[in-house]
Design an enzyme around this catalytic site. Structure first.
Site, mmCIF file in Angstrom:
data_model
loop_
_atom_site.group_PDB
_atom_site.id
_atom_site.type_symbol
_atom_site.label_atom_id
_atom_site.label_comp_id
_atom_site.label_asym_id
_atom_site.label_seq_id
_atom_site.Cartn_x
_atom_site.Cartn_y
_atom_site.Cartn_z
ATOM 1 N N GLU A 54 0.815 -1.219 0.000
ATOM 2 C CA GLU A 54 0.000 0.000 0.000
ATOM 3 C C GLU A 54 0.847 1.266 0.000
ATOM 4 O OE1 GLU A 54 -3.037 0.540 -0.501
ATOM 5 O OE2 GLU A 54 -4.055 -1.355 -0.186
ATOM 6 N N ASN A 65 -7.809 9.563 -5.251
ATOM 7 C CA ASN A 65 -8.546 8.569 -6.047
ATOM 8 C C ASN A 65 -9.377 9.256 -7.119
ATOM 9 O OD1 ASN A 65 -7.819 6.187 -4.396
ATOM 10 N ND2 ASN A 65 -8.966 7.288 -2.825
ATOM 11 N N ASP A 67 -12.455 9.241 -7.589
ATOM 12 C CA ASP A 67 -13.710 9.832 -7.100
ATOM 13 C C ASP A 67 -13.493 11.090 -6.261
ATOM 14 O OD1 ASP A 67 -12.729 8.894 -4.712
ATOM 15 O OD2 ASP A 67 -14.416 7.552 -4.289
ATOM 16 N N SER A 69 -11.793 11.293 -3.475
ATOM 17 C CA SER A 69 -11.389 10.979 -2.110
ATOM 18 C C SER A 69 -9.882 10.738 -2.094
ATOM 19 C CB SER A 69 -12.133 9.733 -1.607
ATOM 20 O OG SER A 69 -11.724 8.589 -2.337
ATOM 21 N N ASP A 71 -6.494 8.555 -0.080
ATOM 22 C CA ASP A 71 -6.061 7.450 0.776
ATOM 23 C C ASP A 71 -4.890 7.920 1.627
ATOM 24 O OD1 ASP A 71 -7.942 5.840 -0.405
ATOM 25 O OD2 ASP A 71 -6.520 4.932 -1.801
ATOM 26 N N ASN A 78 -9.085 5.157 3.293
ATOM 27 C CA ASN A 78 -9.840 6.055 2.413
ATOM 28 C C ASN A 78 -10.699 7.077 3.155
ATOM 29 O OD1 ASN A 78 -12.687 6.329 0.752
ATOM 30 N ND2 ASN A 78 -10.861 6.500 -0.524
#
Ligand SMILES: *[C@@H]1O[C@H](CO)[C@@H](O)[C@H](O)[C@H]1NC(C)=O
Length: 148
Positions: A54, A65, A67, A69, A71, A78
């Protein structure tokens, strides 16, 4: 007095800005202390694999991301569901500011991870786990690490 205050403020800001790449075994130690070893059946080696795929153990990592959002942190948690970054709508199910998930003490991160896991699905909540860790040999992630 004022100078001292200014200096400590500046060094504090620098520390926050600094990308902190943790050592693998230091991550293991902290996760062990926070009782992730064996949590929901996953050994420390599994958590290390997840953290590596990750974030490469970069506790400062923030990724946007599609959309809108973001991380956050070593497990790339998220903002849409789990933490509030005040940038877009968040369910904030972990009741934490996303910035807390960048703290190298990993305390808020582990709390949030436990919350995520409580919904079921185990580490399959993380796509990178499925792609790169699941079903593979993992024990070597702990090679050379002492926990105490
Ligand atoms: C760590 O993450 C931060 C924030 O995403 C990024 O700016 C930095 O380049 C990363 N460090 C490394 C060494 O990848």
């Amino acid at each position: 007095m004022t100078t001292a205050l200014l200096i400590s403020l500046v060094s504090c800001l620098l520390a926050i800005n600094q990308a902190i790449i943790m050592h693998r075994c230091d991550v293991a130690k902290l996760l062990y202390k926070e009782d992730l070893h064996g949590f929901e059946g996953y050994p420390l080696s599994a958590w290390l694999c997840l953290a590596f795929v990750e974030s490469k153990f970069n506790t400062s990592k923030i990724k946007e991301n599609a959309d809108g959002s973001f991380d956050y942190g070593i497990f790339q948690i998220n903002s849409h569901y789990w933490c509030n970054d005040y940038l877009s709508h968040s369910e904030n199910l972990c009741h934490t500011d996303c910035i807390e998930l960048l703290n190298p003490d990993l305390l808020s991160t582990v709390n949030c991870v436990k919350k995520i896991m409580s919904g079921g699905g185990g580490l399959n909540n993380w796509i990178e786990w499925k792609l790169h860790c699941s079903g593979r040999p993992l024990s070597y992630w702990m090679t050379g690490c002492r926990l105490a």
